[in-house]
Design a protein around this motif. Structure first.
Motif, PDB file in Angstrom:
ATOM      1  N   GLN A 155      -4.235   3.085  -0.136  1.00 23.69           N
ATOM      2  CA  GLN A 155      -5.291   3.766   0.616  1.00 23.69           C
ATOM      3  C   GLN A 155      -5.099   3.577   2.112  1.00 23.69           C
ATOM      4  N   VAL A 156      -4.720   2.370   2.510  1.00 24.59           N
ATOM      5  CA  VAL A 156      -4.458   2.095   3.928  1.00 24.59           C
ATOM      6  C   VAL A 156      -3.327   2.986   4.442  1.00 24.59           C
ATOM      7  N   LEU A 157      -2.222   3.035   3.687  1.00 19.89           N
ATOM      8  CA  LEU A 157      -1.077   3.833   4.103  1.00 19.89           C
ATOM      9  C   LEU A 157      -1.379   5.325   4.102  1.00 19.89           C
ATOM     10  N   ASP A 158      -2.234   5.760   3.180  1.00 21.33           N
ATOM     11  CA  ASP A 158      -2.593   7.180   3.125  1.00 21.33           C
ATOM     12  C   ASP A 158      -3.573   7.566   4.227  1.00 21.33           C
ATOM     13  N   THR A 159      -4.212   6.582   4.828  1.00 23.72           N
ATOM     14  CA  THR A 159      -5.175   6.857   5.892  1.00 23.72           C
ATOM     15  C   THR A 159      -4.494   7.073   7.240  1.00 23.72           C
ATOM     16  N   THR A 160      -3.362   6.391   7.455  1.00 25.64           N
ATOM     17  CA  THR A 160      -2.698   6.501   8.754  1.00 25.64           C
ATOM     18  C   THR A 160      -2.164   7.909   8.983  1.00 25.64           C
ATOM     19  N   PRO A 161      -2.280   8.430  10.212  1.00 27.85           N
ATOM     20  CA  PRO A 161      -1.746   9.767  10.504  1.00 27.85           C
ATOM     21  C   PRO A 161      -0.218   9.784  10.588  1.00 27.85           C
ATOM     22  N   ASP A 162       0.411   8.607  10.706  1.00 27.53           N
ATOM     23  CA  ASP A 162       1.871   8.543  10.759  1.00 27.53           C
ATOM     24  C   ASP A 162       2.455   8.880   9.389  1.00 27.53           C
ATOM     25  N   GLN A 163       3.578   9.613   9.407  1.00 37.07           N
ATOM     26  CA  GLN A 163       4.283   9.867   8.148  1.00 37.07           C
ATOM     27  C   GLN A 163       5.126   8.641   7.816  1.00 37.07           C
ATOM     28  N   VAL A 164       4.943   8.120   6.604  1.00 41.55           N
ATOM     29  CA  VAL A 164       5.629   6.894   6.201  1.00 41.55           C
ATOM     30  C   VAL A 164       6.426   7.142   4.918  1.00 41.55           C
ATOM     31  N   VAL A 165       7.682   6.714   4.939  1.00 37.67           N
ATOM     32  CA  VAL A 165       8.543   6.771   3.760  1.00 37.67           C
ATOM     33  C   VAL A 165       9.206   5.404   3.616  1.00 37.67           C
ATOM     34  N   VAL A 166       9.370   4.941   2.376  1.00 36.78           N
ATOM     35  CA  VAL A 166      10.046   3.663   2.108  1.00 36.78           C
ATOM     36  C   VAL A 166      11.298   3.960   1.292  1.00 36.78           C
ATOM     37  N   ILE A 167      12.427   3.379   1.722  1.00 41.01           N
ATOM     38  CA  ILE A 167      13.688   3.561   1.000  1.00 41.01           C
ATOM     39  C   ILE A 167      14.238   2.201   0.574  1.00 41.01           C
ATOM     40  N   ASN A 168      15.145   2.208  -0.412  1.00 37.97           N
ATOM     41  CA  ASN A 168      15.843   0.977  -0.774  1.00 37.97           C
ATOM     42  C   ASN A 168      17.163   0.892  -0.017  1.00 37.97           C
ATOM     43  N   ASP A 169      17.965  -0.110  -0.337  1.00 40.07           N
ATOM     44  CA  ASP A 169      19.190  -0.310   0.460  1.00 40.07           C
ATOM     45  C   ASP A 169      20.288   0.709   0.138  1.00 40.07           C
ATOM     46  N   SER A 170      20.027   1.595  -0.816  1.00 40.83           N
ATOM     47  CA  SER A 170      20.948   2.706  -1.079  1.00 40.83           C
ATOM     48  C   SER A 170      20.494   3.990  -0.400  1.00 40.83           C
ATOM     49  N   GLY A 171      19.311   3.936   0.236  1.00 38.99           N
ATOM     50  CA  GLY A 171      18.771   5.103   0.907  1.00 38.99           C
ATOM     51  C   GLY A 171      17.843   5.937   0.045  1.00 38.99           C
ATOM     52  N   GLU A 172      17.650   5.535  -1.204  1.00 40.13           N
ATOM     53  CA  GLU A 172      16.794   6.288  -2.120  1.00 40.13           C
ATOM     54  C   GLU A 172      15.322   6.106  -1.746  1.00 40.13           C
ATOM     55  N   ILE A 173      14.578   7.194  -1.757  1.00 41.44           N
ATOM     56  CA  ILE A 173      13.152   7.140  -1.437  1.00 41.44           C
ATOM     57  C   ILE A 173      12.378   6.567  -2.615  1.00 41.44           C
ATOM     58  N   VAL A 174      11.549   5.543  -2.344  1.00 42.96           N
ATOM     59  CA  VAL A 174      10.746   4.924  -3.398  1.00 42.96           C
ATOM     60  C   VAL A 174       9.245   5.126  -3.180  1.00 42.96           C
ATOM     61  N   PHE A 175       8.869   5.573  -1.956  1.00 39.68           N
ATOM     62  CA  PHE A 175       7.443   5.801  -1.679  1.00 39.68           C
ATOM     63  C   PHE A 175       7.290   6.711  -0.469  1.00 39.68           C
ATOM     64  N   TRP A 233      10.003  13.811  -4.053  1.00 39.64           N
ATOM     65  CA  TRP A 233      10.510  12.969  -2.965  1.00 39.64           C
ATOM     66  C   TRP A 233      11.291  11.778  -3.511  1.00 39.64           C
ATOM     67  N   GLU A 234      10.787  11.184  -4.608  1.00 41.59           N
ATOM     68  CA  GLU A 234      11.423   9.982  -5.146  1.00 41.59           C
ATOM     69  C   GLU A 234      12.811  10.255  -5.715  1.00 41.59           C
ATOM     70  N   GLN A 235      13.180  11.539  -5.841  1.00 41.80           N
ATOM     71  CA  GLN A 235      14.516  11.876  -6.323  1.00 41.80           C
ATOM     72  C   GLN A 235      15.491  12.143  -5.169  1.00 41.80           C
ATOM     73  N   LYS A 236      14.997  12.006  -3.947  1.00 45.68           N
ATOM     74  CA  LYS A 236      15.819  12.296  -2.769  1.00 45.68           C
ATOM     75  C   LYS A 236      16.375  11.010  -2.157  1.00 45.68           C
ATOM     76  N   ASN A 237      17.520  11.164  -1.501  1.00 41.27           N
ATOM     77  CA  ASN A 237      18.131  10.056  -0.780  1.00 41.27           C
ATOM     78  C   ASN A 237      18.014  10.340   0.710  1.00 41.27           C
ATOM     79  N   CYS A 292       8.530  22.484   2.835  1.00 42.32           N
ATOM     80  CA  CYS A 292       9.658  21.696   2.345  1.00 42.32           C
ATOM     81  C   CYS A 292       9.809  21.910   0.830  1.00 42.32           C
ATOM     82  N   THR A 293      11.028  22.200   0.394  1.00 43.88           N
ATOM     83  CA  THR A 293      11.252  22.563  -1.009  1.00 43.88           C
ATOM     84  C   THR A 293      11.194  21.372  -1.964  1.00 43.88           C
ATOM     85  N   CYS A 294      11.212  20.145  -1.418  1.00 42.54           N
ATOM     86  CA  CYS A 294      11.271  18.984  -2.317  1.00 42.54           C
ATOM     87  C   CYS A 294       9.986  18.171  -2.294  1.00 42.54           C
ATOM     88  N   CYS A 295       8.868  18.806  -1.966  1.00 42.67           N
ATOM     89  CA  CYS A 295       7.605  18.083  -1.819  1.00 42.67           C
ATOM     90  C   CYS A 295       7.193  17.338  -3.094  1.00 42.67           C
TER      91      CYS A 295
END
Length: 309
Positions: free
Chosen positions: A10-30, A50-54, A44-47
């Motif tokens: 909820q905290v992260l969804d409240t911020t106006p900043d766009q936030v993405v989290v990746i692992n050390d392979s570059g894969e999006i996890v959040f 997202w978790e399937q994108k690198n 964007c075609t991959c809305c």
């Protein structure tokens, strides 16, 4: 007690900043809600996947297409992952067709359960950048005509060239020269000549409304128009409207034959920027077309379309 996962989401969804989290392979996890919303608003075609994108792969694709900011982002994130530096930030433009936008990317690492992750946030800094741009424009405005000067044009054209090259879009450039301007100056005086330049500049500037458009004084009685993401046919329609409006100014130039009124000659060219050409090629082509128009007897428009070369 609060559910930690729900609370933090909820905290992260409240911020106006766009936030993405990746692992050390570059894969999006959040991705947070702002990130999701921005993707949807910009088609964007991959809305939904997202978790399937690198993220690193997407940055590399942009870099391979000539996007300097994509390359900087790729190298910066990689430096964090390889522990060459502890954090990274980058300011970059992300303009739409209708508005100017800038963002600041920041990358910060963290560990959880012996796994490494990287938070990438994108903060909208448009308000600050517009204020900075306004200050810069004060030094980039032609003092007589109140439109952009040659220096600003050179910078703008290079930026628009890079944007159109990155996105595979056409870029149109027109150079416009007032016919027999010396005769007008000699006949009516330099003050009347200055008034003429101001009136022409005002008309031209009315036809540059988008972030990818620019009207500038090229030098003397020459003006230049830049139209990003604009085909030759589209630019030609705009130029015909401009020429019609300039004729309606009905500025007398009695020794300029046969019209005896103000006329202009125009060289218009269009190209899809690529590595085989440069901004200088585009300017030279438009300039050559301008002199071709002059040699046809003035009051003429010559066009070439290099977009498919």
């Amino acid at each position: 007690m609060l559910d930690d996962k729900i609370f933090l989401k909820q905290v992260l969804d409240t911020t106006p900043d766009q936030v993405v989290v990746i692992n050390d392979s570059g894969e999006i996890v959040f991705v947070n809600k702002s990130w999701q919303n921005f993707g949807e608003q910009n088609d964007c075609t991959c809305c939904d996947v997202w978790e399937q994108k690198n993220y690193l792969v997407e940055c590399k694709k942009a870099a391979d297409n000539g996007d300097e900011f994509g390359l900087n982002a790729y190298q910066g994130i990689l430096a964090i992952i390889e522990q060459q530096q502890s954090d990274f930030y980058l300011e970059y433009p992300c303009h739409s067709e209708n508005e100017k936008r800038w963002f600041m990317m920041r990358v910060v690492p963290f560990e959880l359960s012996d796994k490494k992750y990287y938070v990438i946030s994108h903060q909208n800094i448009t308000e600050r950048k517009l204020a900075e741009e306004q200050v810069q424009k004060l030094a980039a405005i032609d003092g007589l005509t109140d439109i952009a000067n040659r220096g600003f044009f050179d910078t703008f054209l290079e930026q628009e060239w890079n944007r159109c090259q990155r996105l595979g879009m056409p870029l149109s450039l027109a150079i416009i020269d007032i016919d027999d301007f010396k005769l007008l100056n000699d006949t009516y005086g330099h003050q009347q000549g200055d008034t003429c330049l101001k009136k022409v500049a005002k008309v031209l500037n009315e036809f540059t409304k988008r972030p990818g458009d620019l009207c500038a004084r090229f030098g003397g009685e020459e003006f230049v128009l830049v139209y990003g993401n604009t085909s030759s046919d589209q630019a030609l329609l705009v130029l015909n409207d401009i020429l019609e409006k300039l004729k309606h100014l009905n500025i007398e130039n009695k020794h300029s034959l046969p019209s005896r009124t103000l006329t202009v000659s125009v060289g218009l060219t269009t190209i899809t920027p690529n590595s085989d050409f440069t901004c200088a090629h585009l300017i030279k082509e438009a300039d050559d077309l301008l002199y071709k128009a002059k040699n046809k007897g003035k009051d003429a428009l010559c066009v070439s379309d290099l977009a498919f070369i």
